[in-house]
Design an enzyme around this catalytic site. Structure first.
Site, mmCIF file in Angstrom:
data_model
loop_
_atom_site.group_PDB
_atom_site.id
_atom_site.type_symbol
_atom_site.label_atom_id
_atom_site.label_comp_id
_atom_site.label_asym_id
_atom_site.label_seq_id
_atom_site.Cartn_x
_atom_site.Cartn_y
_atom_site.Cartn_z
ATOM 1 N N GLY A 73 69.916 38.442 38.851
ATOM 2 C CA GLY A 73 70.220 39.391 39.917
ATOM 3 C C GLY A 73 68.897 39.979 40.373
ATOM 4 N N ALA A 74 68.635 39.888 41.674
ATOM 5 C CA ALA A 74 67.305 40.245 42.176
ATOM 6 C C ALA A 74 66.823 41.629 41.710
ATOM 7 C CB ALA A 74 67.278 40.132 43.706
ATOM 8 N N ARG A 109 60.662 33.039 38.266
ATOM 9 C CA ARG A 109 61.627 32.473 39.223
ATOM 10 C C ARG A 109 61.087 32.695 40.635
ATOM 11 N NH1 ARG A 109 67.764 33.788 38.396
ATOM 12 N NH2 ARG A 109 67.901 31.907 39.644
ATOM 13 N N GLN A 217 78.549 32.979 37.622
ATOM 14 C CA GLN A 217 78.319 34.421 37.602
ATOM 15 C C GLN A 217 79.549 35.198 38.086
ATOM 16 O OE1 GLN A 217 76.207 32.209 38.958
ATOM 17 N NE2 GLN A 217 74.074 32.739 38.573
ATOM 18 N N ASP A 258 68.898 37.722 47.775
ATOM 19 C CA ASP A 258 67.742 37.602 46.879
ATOM 20 C C ASP A 258 66.422 37.727 47.624
ATOM 21 O OD1 ASP A 258 70.071 36.074 45.450
ATOM 22 O OD2 ASP A 258 68.625 36.637 43.905
ATOM 23 N N ASN A 268 70.396 33.756 49.410
ATOM 24 C CA ASN A 268 71.279 34.309 48.378
ATOM 25 C C ASN A 268 71.853 33.153 47.566
ATOM 26 O OD1 ASN A 268 72.590 36.588 47.108
ATOM 27 N ND2 ASN A 268 74.497 35.921 48.076
ATOM 28 N N LYS A 269 72.576 33.480 46.547
ATOM 29 C CA LYS A 269 73.162 32.490 45.630
ATOM 30 C C LYS A 269 73.822 31.348 46.391
ATOM 31 C CE LYS A 269 72.993 32.332 42.127
ATOM 32 N NZ LYS A 269 71.912 31.476 41.538
#
Lengths: 370, 370
Positions: A73-74, A109, A217, A258, A268-269
């Site tokens: 999670g950012a 990351r 998630q 993100d 994003n994811k």
């Protein structure tokens, strides 16, 4: 450290350190706390079947925790990295070595900008304080890391209050991945908005949570947080969202981000982009909720965002169980980019950014109000 | 029965019974064979980590095999059900009892029309032969079941030859779920097209296979068939398809269908509809490959197709491993409906149906050429 100890940790750690703030933690767990030169992280790889905690005593252990997604999670990555920088300063009295350690941390990351943002903020503190005695320098760094964590919680509450305004009464909401307390230092971004709307007695009719392959998630973390918060909800395979959206069963989609480019494109994811296309095709409002630290003002658009590709095993195995033939090649991007044209708005702690995104993000960068 | 016996089965069963046809089986496995009043099915619940076979000696066992997805894929379900009807006739000399058994079989799964289609065809044979001596009646039923299975293989080869024409040279193809030999009596529908194009030396550059949550038919079955066929390919999480499509990395999408309405709307495995919206938005050709037995001429459009909802455990557990908190509610539709407006064409054994779908499907129903 097992779940039964959370209360002790909560009392001893988090709740004390933010004692002067409003009581903002409603979770029965702690995502990350720092005490006695140890960063303790809830292990998000194995939730919800096991609630256990991992201690990081070195910056290398923090780097591993980020890379292996013990913490994810950012905003949570940003807060964890800040403590990682403090640990690096503890381990590396030599400036060159310290900076090498920070560089190492920053590469854990690639996609979430909060990682670099937090490390840069810690480095600025370092530059500002490095001529001071070592104890004072370390004290400044620890204070800054604490500030990053505590600001994140405040920011989340602020965003949640602002975002709650776009949630209509009796809303059915769809969300993707995990953007709750687990994705942040506490409370959450998109799931924070949903929780605040729920506690505001907005009568959230229902939340659909995408399971979010390949790391689940949504299934493992969001479902758990929704159950903890007692919000009526159902878990769905990611592919089930499209039919719900088409059939008018979703009032709005709220999810995280993100990295946001300066034109409003949002990384994003994985799965976010597809959802955004479906929402646009069927006229369903689509919001990303991010702290301003997630906006990368240095890049013009989403094509400049590095998209992390993760290992094949995330797709071929589920917690050790093989679901694909041995030797099968895999393409496993962790994120995708949603073009700003597909967004209704971006909810931040300074207000909601609406189109034209480029102009409004530039105003935000210049410190103007939205 | 373990994999090592497949050769024996292949020689003894399938290959003999279609001895007069061209050699059309290139697979190293058999999806279903019938010998000595036993229907033997490859167990698709546990592939590819285990290759084993399940014997069904009663219609109740066939019903369970369909319901529990030991056998799945619309055409394979049809063929299995045909043998199930033969077993029902063996078990139930009484006509009322036999018809009750057929009704029971027909309710195993609601969406794929091939189930009802095959049972109705067997019932027509029953009606035609029921005044004959019992041995003759049983012989007629077994011949009809064999014919359904053998016709399916021939039909698949025919569709594959027709469909191969739409595959350009150096194509990168995306497919969803499993539509290969495992989904049929042999060879496959959409994956059959891909294999035929590949063997036609079309130089298939690449096949991306959606993993297909929640049952992982893409990861477990299609990836296995692609590796067996030595077709260059990668497995992707379902959500990764959208970015590949947007970025121009997919030349066409080819997938199957479980029921086609008379206006061309296609019910297919969950995830198909979302893919179709993305393809339409980015101008990528999108084909469904189905035998004519999958067209339900009796329903006007996709809204009349019953969509099976399956148990929560398919989403909350992966082969026994829990990935969601206990007690979480789940919405798990097995299929979705793609509106005909999103389809480029429907590939059948009688030719490719192009828009206007309703008119062209009506021509097909009247026995006219496309």
């Amino acid at each position: 450290m097992k779940a039964k100890y959370w209360m002790m940790y909560r009392k001893a750690g988090l709740m004390c350190s933010i004692a002067n703030e409003e009581k903002i933690m409603d979770e029965s767990f702690v995502t990350l706390i720092f005490k006695k030169d140890t960063l303790t992280l809830i292990d998000q790889r194995i939730l919800p079947t096991e609630v256990s905690y991992v201690d990081c005593k070195t910056y290398e252990e923090v780097e591993f925790a980020i890379r292996d997604m013990i913490v994810r999670g950012a905003p949570a990555i940003g807060a964890a990295a800040a403590y990682g920088v403090y640990l690096a300063a503890l381990q590396c009295p030599d400036e060159a070595e310290f900076k090498k350690a920070c560089e190492f941390l920053s590469l854990a990351r690639p996609t979430a900008v909060n990682l670099g943002w937090a490390i840069n903020r810690m480095l600025a503190t370092y530059e500002h304080s490095k001529t001071q005695p070592r104890d004072a320098l370390l004290g400044s760094l620890l204070s800054e890391a604490d500030a990053i964590r505590e600001e994140d919680i405040r920011t989340n509450k602020q965003m949640s209050r602002i975002g709650s305004a776009v949630v209509p009464n009796n809303a059915t909401i769809l969300t993707h991945c995990n953007t709750g307390a687990l994705a942040t230092a506490g409370w959450g971004t998109a799931l924070g908005v949903i929780k605040t709307a729920f506690y505001d007695k907005k009568n959230i009719f229902f939340v659909y949570a995408d399971e979010t392959r390949p790391r689940f998630q949504g299934a493992r973390l969001t479902a758990w947080e929704l159950m903890e918060a007692k919000i009526p909800s159902k878990l769905i395979p990611d592919s089930a969202a499209a039919t719900l959206i088409r059939d008018g069963k979703i009032d709005l989609v709220i999810l995280g981000g993100d990295r946001v480019a300066s034109n409003g494109d949002v990384a994003n994811k994985l799965g976010t982009f597809a959802l955004s296309v479906i929402c646009k095709a069927y006229g369903v409002p689509f919001y990303s909720v991010v702290p301003i630290s997630t906006i990368d003002f240095t890049i013009p658009d989403g094509s400049a965002i590095p998209i992390e590709e993760r290992e094949a095993e995330e797709v071929t195995h589920v917690q050790g169980v093989q679901v694909a033939p041995s030797g099968m090649d895999v393409f496993n991007p962790a994120f995708d980019v949603t073009p700003h044209q597909n967004l209704t708005g971006i909810i931040t702690e300074k207000g909601i950014i609406y189109p034209p995104f480029k102009e409004n993000i530039e105003r935000l960068r210049r410190g103007e109000t939205l």
